[in-house]
Motif scaffolding. Structure first.
Motif, short mmCIF file in Angstrom:
data_model
loop_
_atom_site.label_atom_id
_atom_site.label_comp_id
_atom_site.label_asym_id
_atom_site.label_seq_id
_atom_site.Cartn_x
_atom_site.Cartn_y
_atom_site.Cartn_z
N GLY A 131 0.81 -1.21 0.00
CA GLY A 131 0.00 0.00 0.00
C GLY A 131 0.85 1.26 0.00
O GLY A 131 0.56 2.22 -0.72
N ALA A 132 1.92 1.26 0.78
CA ALA A 132 2.82 2.42 0.82
C ALA A 132 3.52 2.61 -0.52
O ALA A 132 3.69 3.75 -0.99
N PHE A 133 3.90 1.52 -1.18
CA PHE A 133 4.53 1.57 -2.50
C PHE A 133 3.57 2.22 -3.51
O PHE A 133 3.95 3.12 -4.25
N LEU A 134 2.32 1.77 -3.51
CA LEU A 134 1.34 2.32 -4.44
C LEU A 134 1.02 3.78 -4.11
O LEU A 134 0.88 4.60 -5.02
N ASP A 135 0.92 4.11 -2.83
CA ASP A 135 0.67 5.49 -2.44
C ASP A 135 1.79 6.42 -2.91
O ASP A 135 1.54 7.55 -3.32
N ASP A 136 3.03 5.92 -2.85
CA ASP A 136 4.17 6.71 -3.33
C ASP A 136 4.05 6.96 -4.83
O ASP A 136 4.28 8.08 -5.30
N LEU A 137 3.70 5.93 -5.59
CA LEU A 137 3.52 6.09 -7.04
C LEU A 137 2.34 7.02 -7.34
O LEU A 137 2.38 7.79 -8.32
N LEU A 138 1.31 6.98 -6.51
CA LEU A 138 0.17 7.89 -6.66
C LEU A 138 0.64 9.34 -6.46
O LEU A 138 0.30 10.23 -7.25
N ALA A 139 1.43 9.57 -5.43
CA ALA A 139 1.94 10.91 -5.14
C ALA A 139 2.84 11.42 -6.27
O ALA A 139 2.85 12.62 -6.56
N LYS A 140 3.57 10.51 -6.91
CA LYS A 140 4.46 10.88 -8.01
C LYS A 140 3.72 11.04 -9.34
O LYS A 140 4.30 11.45 -10.33
N GLY A 141 2.44 10.65 -9.38
CA GLY A 141 1.66 10.77 -10.60
C GLY A 141 1.76 9.58 -11.54
O GLY A 141 1.21 9.61 -12.64
N GLN A 142 2.43 8.50 -11.13
CA GLN A 142 2.53 7.32 -11.97
C GLN A 142 1.30 6.43 -11.86
O GLN A 142 1.05 5.60 -12.72
N ILE A 143 0.56 6.59 -10.78
CA ILE A 143 -0.70 5.88 -10.60
C ILE A 143 -1.80 6.93 -10.50
O ILE A 143 -1.64 7.95 -9.83
N VAL A 144 -2.89 6.67 -11.21
CA VAL A 144 -4.05 7.55 -11.19
C VAL A 144 -4.99 7.16 -10.05
O VAL A 144 -5.57 8.02 -9.39
N ALA A 145 -5.11 5.85 -9.80
CA ALA A 145 -5.97 5.33 -8.74
C ALA A 145 -5.57 3.90 -8.42
O ALA A 145 -5.01 3.21 -9.28
N HIS A 146 -5.85 3.45 -7.20
CA HIS A 146 -5.61 2.06 -6.83
C HIS A 146 -6.48 1.67 -5.66
O HIS A 146 -6.94 2.52 -4.91
N GLY A 147 -6.75 0.37 -5.55
CA GLY A 147 -7.53 -0.12 -4.41
C GLY A 147 -7.98 -1.55 -4.60
O GLY A 147 -7.87 -2.12 -5.69
N PRO A 148 -8.51 -2.15 -3.53
CA PRO A 148 -8.98 -3.52 -3.60
C PRO A 148 -10.35 -3.61 -4.28
O PRO A 148 -11.14 -2.68 -4.23
N VAL A 149 -10.57 -4.75 -4.92
CA VAL A 149 -11.88 -5.08 -5.51
C VAL A 149 -12.39 -6.30 -4.76
O VAL A 149 -11.74 -7.34 -4.76
N ILE A 150 -13.53 -6.14 -4.13
CA ILE A 150 -14.11 -7.24 -3.36
C ILE A 150 -15.01 -8.05 -4.30
O ILE A 150 -16.00 -7.56 -4.81
#
Length: 98
Positions: free
Chosen positions: A31-50
């Motif tokens: 989660g921290a890895f993805l949040d870092d990429l989100l802050a850098k603009g490399q990820i637009v959105a992320h999250g779990p799908v139930i």
């Protein structure tokens, strides 16, 4: 820019309910890895799908043309520690807000 839908596939269908303490630690780092990429603009959105058939994670990436999506997701702590894998789906005509 290139866009990808990336699907994180956990090691088992009931992963969210049966995570070990070690897996829970690695998921926190994931989660921290993805949040870092989100802050850098490399990820637009992320999250779990139930999903009743087995939950998974989704990330929408926006990367430079010279970057390799597989190289980026290979750096994810969960992948590096053998806890699941990613599928990568190019989205050549994605419209997104900046």
């Amino acid at each position: 820019m290139k866009y990808y839908l990336c699907r994180y596939l956990p090691p088992r269908a009931d992963f969210l309910a049966t995570m070990t303490d070690d897996e829970r630690t690695w998921m926190g780092r994931h989660g921290a890895f993805l949040d870092d990429l989100l802050a850098k603009g490399q990820i637009v959105a992320h999250g779990p799908v139930i999903d009743p058939d087995g939950s998974y994670g989704v990330s929408l990436y926006r990367i430079e043309d010279d970057q390799d999506i597989e190289a980026i997701t290979a750096l994810d702590p969960i992948v590096r520690n053998g806890i699941g894998r990613y599928e990568h789906f190019p989205m050549p005509h994605l419209k997104a807000r900046d």
